[in-house]
Scaffold this motif. Structure first.
Motif, short mmCIF file in Angstrom:
data_model
loop_
_atom_site.label_atom_id
_atom_site.label_comp_id
_atom_site.label_asym_id
_atom_site.label_seq_id
_atom_site.Cartn_x
_atom_site.Cartn_y
_atom_site.Cartn_z
N ASP A 12 46.41 36.60 24.59
CA ASP A 12 46.66 36.23 25.98
C ASP A 12 46.29 34.75 26.18
O ASP A 12 45.31 34.27 25.62
CB ASP A 12 45.80 37.09 26.91
N TYR B 202 40.42 38.68 32.95
CA TYR B 202 40.77 39.75 32.00
C TYR B 202 40.63 41.12 32.67
O TYR B 202 41.48 42.00 32.47
CB TYR B 202 39.87 39.68 30.78
N LYS C 43 43.61 41.74 34.84
CA LYS C 43 44.88 41.84 34.12
C LYS C 43 44.93 43.08 33.25
O LYS C 43 46.00 43.69 33.06
CB LYS C 43 45.06 40.58 33.27
N TYR C 44 43.78 43.46 32.68
CA TYR C 44 43.72 44.60 31.76
C TYR C 44 42.57 45.52 32.18
O TYR C 44 41.53 45.58 31.51
CB TYR C 44 43.52 44.13 30.32
#
Length: 245
Positions: free
Chosen positions: A84, A105, A108-109
């Motif tokens: 990423d 992060y 996003k995840y």
């Protein structure tokens, strides 16, 4: 490795040997040492080293497995994290700035967020020393060569991975990405190193494990070797050292 004719030679290239008086003797045709883009290297006076994949190894998958993940899940998390663009931001982060990247992060995840946060906050478990490489780097220092670091690293991780590493004491200087907010393979970081230490690019040899970074160095006139394995690096350093004896 300078000889009396201003060329760089490596033991193992056409049986070149340097005599005590500084002259060279050889069998067959004397061939200059080359980088792995096949460029002739002359008058090398400085050695520049990346850190990860060169002076250190990384055990990121094993580290995640130690945290309880299966190998399959560890690889999935690692690939997601490192591939990423956020990871490039990590390499620019001064101490404390990585927390905002961790939060990015997480958003996003979300399935991986806690694991990625643990990984970044416990990066001291990630690196593995290459002591046999360090010994050869130290020999280059003892032979009188200035040595430099040039690496992409966030500040906190850089200090956790290198503060106790003996190779730090052998360095005449270096540039790390977090310090100047610039990354390899972009020209600015190479030029910053050259200008900071008044280095002539044609007199420098750079070791990095990523082909795009060695190509970036060559575009700035720096000779470069792509490190494909620990053993390859050891053999290359041994050739250089042998040519001075």
């Amino acid at each position: 490795v300078l000889t009396n004719n201003g060329k760089v030679y490596s033991a193992g290239y056409n049986n070149v040997y340097q005599l005590a008086d500084g002259t060279t003797t050889y069998k067959n045709v004397l061939a200059p040492m080359k980088d792995n883009s096949d460029n002739e290297m002359t008058n090398i006076k400085n050695f520049i080293f990346d850190i990860g994949g060169v002076l250190l190894e990384y055990r990121w998958a094993d580290m995640l497995m130690d945290h309880g993940l299966s190998r399959e899940n560890a690889i999935a998390v690692g690939n997601t994290m490192f591939n990423d663009p956020l990871w490039s931001g990590m390499d620019l982060a001064a101490a404390g700035e990585e927390q905002s990247i961790i939060e990015a992060y997480r958003k996003k995840y979300p399935a991986y967020g806690d694991t990625i946060a643990w990984f970044i906050n416990h990066c001291e478990y990630m690196h593995v020393p290459r002591k046999d490489v360090w010994e050869r780097v130290h020999t280059l220092k003892e032979l009188g060569y200035p040595l430099y670091l040039l690496s992409n690293y966030p500040e906190t991780m850089f200090h956790k991975h290198t503060d106790d590493a003996p190779f730090r004491q052998d360095m005449s200087g270096g540039v790390i990405s977090y310090e100047i907010k610039k990354l390899k393979p972009y020209p600015e970081i190479y030029q910053h190193l050259l200008q900071k230490y008044n280095l002539i690019p044609e007199e420098c040899l750079f070791f990095d494990d990523r082909a795009e970074n060695t190509e970036g160095a060559r575009k700035q006139g720096i000779h470069a070797i792509t490190v494909t394995s620990r053993q390859f690096l050891i053999e290359e350093l041994d050739k250089i050292i042998a040519a001075t004896k």
